[in-house]
Design an enzyme around this catalytic site. Structure first.
Site, mmCIF file in Angstrom:
data_model
loop_
_atom_site.group_PDB
_atom_site.id
_atom_site.type_symbol
_atom_site.label_atom_id
_atom_site.label_comp_id
_atom_site.label_asym_id
_atom_site.label_seq_id
_atom_site.Cartn_x
_atom_site.Cartn_y
_atom_site.Cartn_z
ATOM 1 N N ARG A 180 0.489 -1.458 -0.008
ATOM 2 C CA ARG A 180 -0.384 0.142 -0.094
ATOM 3 C C ARG A 180 0.640 1.271 -0.141
ATOM 4 O O ARG A 180 0.645 2.483 0.706
ATOM 5 C CB ARG A 180 -0.426 -0.060 0.837
ATOM 6 C CG ARG A 180 -1.859 -1.635 1.076
ATOM 7 C CD ARG A 180 -2.735 -1.763 0.273
ATOM 8 N NE ARG A 180 -3.156 -2.508 0.569
ATOM 9 C CZ ARG A 180 -2.953 -3.390 -0.427
ATOM 10 N NH1 ARG A 180 -1.831 -3.337 -1.053
ATOM 11 N NH2 ARG A 180 -3.728 -4.988 -0.550
ATOM 12 N N SER A 230 -10.998 -2.137 3.080
ATOM 13 C CA SER A 230 -10.169 -2.371 3.918
ATOM 14 C C SER A 230 -10.106 -1.223 5.290
ATOM 15 O O SER A 230 -9.410 -0.599 4.737
ATOM 16 C CB SER A 230 -9.017 -3.463 4.113
ATOM 17 O OG SER A 230 -8.938 -4.841 3.239
ATOM 18 N N GLU A 300 -5.490 2.460 6.570
ATOM 19 C CA GLU A 300 -5.530 2.120 5.012
ATOM 20 C C GLU A 300 -6.252 3.158 4.067
ATOM 21 O O GLU A 300 -5.767 3.872 3.103
ATOM 22 C CB GLU A 300 -5.467 1.135 4.588
ATOM 23 C CG GLU A 300 -5.813 0.635 3.201
ATOM 24 C CD GLU A 300 -5.660 -1.177 2.280
ATOM 25 O OE1 GLU A 300 -5.639 -1.852 3.343
ATOM 26 O OE2 GLU A 300 -5.837 -0.944 1.655
#
Ligand SMILES: Cc1cc2nc3c(=O)[nH]c(=O)nc-3n(C[C@H](O)[C@H](O)[C@H](O)COP(=O)(O)OP(=O)(O)OC[C@H]3O[C@@H](n4cnc5c(N)ncnc54)[C@H](O)[C@@H]3O)c2cc1C
Length: 305
Positions: A180, A230, A300
């Protein structure tokens, strides 16, 4: 703050909106108004917008499909620049030296569309991306990934614009992609387009694989509600969803935002949820998981405003 008329002059009046609700442009369906919302698919216009915003000290934000964003209820004071107009895809006839086919795609192309087109051409390697609801620009920036695949595996190079409006190309290596993460945000770059390389495969099998992965998503993820996917990054050695479930937080709710009953890694908006509700849920989850397991859950999802 930049003037409305100046934005209209740069981007064309029909592409500039005032007080645009960000709840309409995020998959969480949360977020108050952005002062200005501008759509473009033109490099020169984008450079003009960036330079004009910087000259006038106006904050601006680059928006893909808003699928990884949580925008404040008060909205965003500045200019939201949507790049959905950078929507071209093409495939290079001639193969690369290692026998792969290049796909060239604009940053505003949805991953689902790119994955379907690659599959239609009998190209394998992008099946993992078919169900991720973002744009290629957002996916490169976040090094999006799923089911064992990630952008890092298939990207060759990317065309970017810097804060002076200058355009250059970065190789996959220069992007420094990891979980990420890419250099795009650290270096304040804007993704314009990217090249991806895929191996030959069998269209039937590729499409079957994509259908399978999408069925898994529908089964495991609360796609019926607003969310940003998420909510937390995967902590080293753990799964966020499992920790949250083990902490007894499945279904934990503030207002219309709750920890999904279907997948505890997702915080979902089940009605008219607000950013305030979402932050209460998020902070409670972070605190409870830390107290019970000593694990820090890092967001995230990107917070804005
Ligand atoms: C139901 C659901 C499932 C999901 N599943 C997955 C999954 O399996 N794997 C996964 O990795 N993610 C997943 N996500 C999260 C999200 O889809 C990805 O992070 C996606 O890559 C974000 O793309 P976007 O275009 O929506 O970016 P946005 O949310 O619009 O933006 C995200 C960040 O990228 C920046 N950005 C966007 N475009 C550009 C650009 N052109 N240039 C520079 N910066 C840019 C923005 O400024 C922002 O900081 C899921 C989300 C949802 C809602």
């Amino acid at each position: 703050m930049i003037q409305y008329e100046k934005l209209q002059e740069i981007a064309g009046a029909e592409h500039v909106h005032r007080d645009e609700p960000m709840s309409s442009h995020t998959t969480f369906r949360i977020g108050g108004p952005a002062d200005y919302y501008v759509e473009t698919g033109d490099e020169q216009t984008l450079a003009g917008l960036v330079c004009a915003c910087r000259r006038t000290d106006t904050p601006f934000f680059i928006l893909g499909n808003g699928s990884n964003l949580l925008v404040a209820d008060e909205g965003y004071r500045g200019v939201m620049i949507s790049l959905r107009g950078f929507d071209e895809i093409s495939f290079v006839e001639e193969k690369t030296s290692d026998g792969k086919t290049l796909m060239k795609a604009g940053s505003g192309v949805l991953l689902s569309k790119a994955a379907m087109q690659a599959a239609g051409k009998g190209l394998t390697g992008f099946e993992f991306a078919g169900g991720i609801p973002g744009t290629l620009g957002g996916a490169v920036t976040m090094n999006a990934g799923a089911y064992g695949g990630e952008i890092k595996d298939v990207i060759v190079s990317v065309r970017v614009m810097d804060m002076e409006g200058q355009i250059r190309e970065l190789s996959a290596q220069e992007l420094d992609l990891s979980y990420r993460h890419s250099v795009i945000q650290e270096q304040e770059l804007i993704v314009l387009s990217a090249d991806f390389a895929f191996k030959d495969g069998d269209t039937e099998q590729i499409q079957e694989k994509m259908r399978e992965l999408n069925a898994q998503r529908r089964e495991k993820q609360p796609l019926e509600y607003g969310s940003a996917g998420s909510t937390f990054k995967r902590p080293e050695g753990y799964f966020a969803g499992k920790l949250i479930q083990d902490a007894g937080l499945k279904g934990y709710r503030c207002g219309d935002v709750m920890v999904s009953e279907k997948h505890s890694g997702f915080v979902v908006n089940v009605g008219k949820g607000t950013c305030h509700d979402a932050m209460q849920v998020i902070e409670h989850v972070q605190k409870a998981v830390y107290e019970q397991f000593g694990v820090e859950l890092e967001l995230e999802v990107k917070r804005l405003g």
